[in-house]
Design an enzyme around this catalytic site. Structure first.
Site: not given
Ligand code: DX5
Ligand code: ZN
Length: 227
Positions: A66, A173, A31, A6, A33, A64, A35, A135
């Site tokens: 969010m 994840d 991956h 990630s 993220d 991903h 946000m 999740m």
């Molecule tokens: C959390 C994200 C993850 C995050 C995971 O909100 O969706 O993808 O990067 O990170 P670790 O592996 O550090 O929990």
């Molecule tokens: Zn993620």
């Protein structure tokens, strides 16, 4: 099995080098993220970052979202070079249209479920997804501890897949490390997102290999063979 480092946990001051490090590690997916400061209380990357990364790697870009309003972001991320777009089942009535939109953009379709959300909410969508993302932390930040209560959702997702003759990937994840990856594999996961445990390792390639070994050792099919 797919291992997906990630990008959130990488060193953002040297993003290009980190992407290349991920590519050399032997991982299959990267991956990313996204946000929006609303669906989750944090901000991360936008389409311009994905566009900048795209020419640097052949890794499958697993985006991903969010975000509370992914409908305004699907086309920009698709055009930026995402390979898969994942939205959240918590968006309720909007989900069906979002999944169709992703498909119409020619991208793989992902659907995520947060820890407090009932896994049954996924049922109407199972036939329309490529990846089911469970999740294993409340999304928003890297480095959080794995929530063990999410494990039965993986078993349920695997059972539905088998009974309904479907082929979606089962992805986890959040808090995935060399121990929890094994626990998830045993429960049915086949696709492992990991930020902190992989990017914090001095040798990303060795860390990916180690995670792969943990998953393989806990593969339920293999366990059946040795009984
Ligand atoms: C959390 C994200 C993850 C995050 C995971 O909100 O969706 O993808 O990067 O990170 P670790 O592996 O550090 O929990
Ligand atoms: Zn993620």
């Amino acid at each position: 099995m797919i291992i997906a480092p990630s990008l959130l946990a990488s060193n953002h001051a040297r993003l290009a080098k980190e992407v290349q490090r991920a590519e050399r590690s032997g991982a299959e997916w990267l991956h990313i993220d996204i946000m929006d400061g609303h669906f989750v209380p944090n901000l991360s990357f936008g389409p311009a970052i994905v566009e900048a990364i795209r020419p640097l790697t052949r890794l499958f870009l697993d985006v991903h979202l969010m975000c509370s309003k992914p409908e305004i972001l699907l086309t920009p991320f698709a055009q930026a070079g995402a390979d898969q777009l994942t939205v959240h089942v918590e968006l309720g009535d909007h989900v069906t249209a979002l999944l169709w939109k992703i498909k119409s953009l020619g991208k793989k379709v992902g659907l995520a479920v947060n820890p407090p959300t009932a896994v049954a909410q996924l049922i109407p969508h199972l036939a329309h997804i490529d990846t089911l993302l469970v999740m294993t932390v409340n999304p928003g930040f890297g480095g959080q501890p794995f929530i063990h209560e999410t494990l039965p959702k993986l078993q349920q997702a695997a059972e539905w897949r088998q009974k309904k003759g479907l082929h979606y990937r089962i992805q986890v994840d959040g808090g995935i490390n060399f121990k929890t990856a094994g626990e998830c594999a045993r429960a049915g996961a086949d696709t492992f997102v990991s930020g902190t445990s992989l990017f914090a390792a001095p040798q990303l390639g060795a860390a990916v290999k180690k995670m792969r070994r943990t998953v393989r050792e806990n593969d339920p099919a293999r366990a059946n063979l040795t009984v």
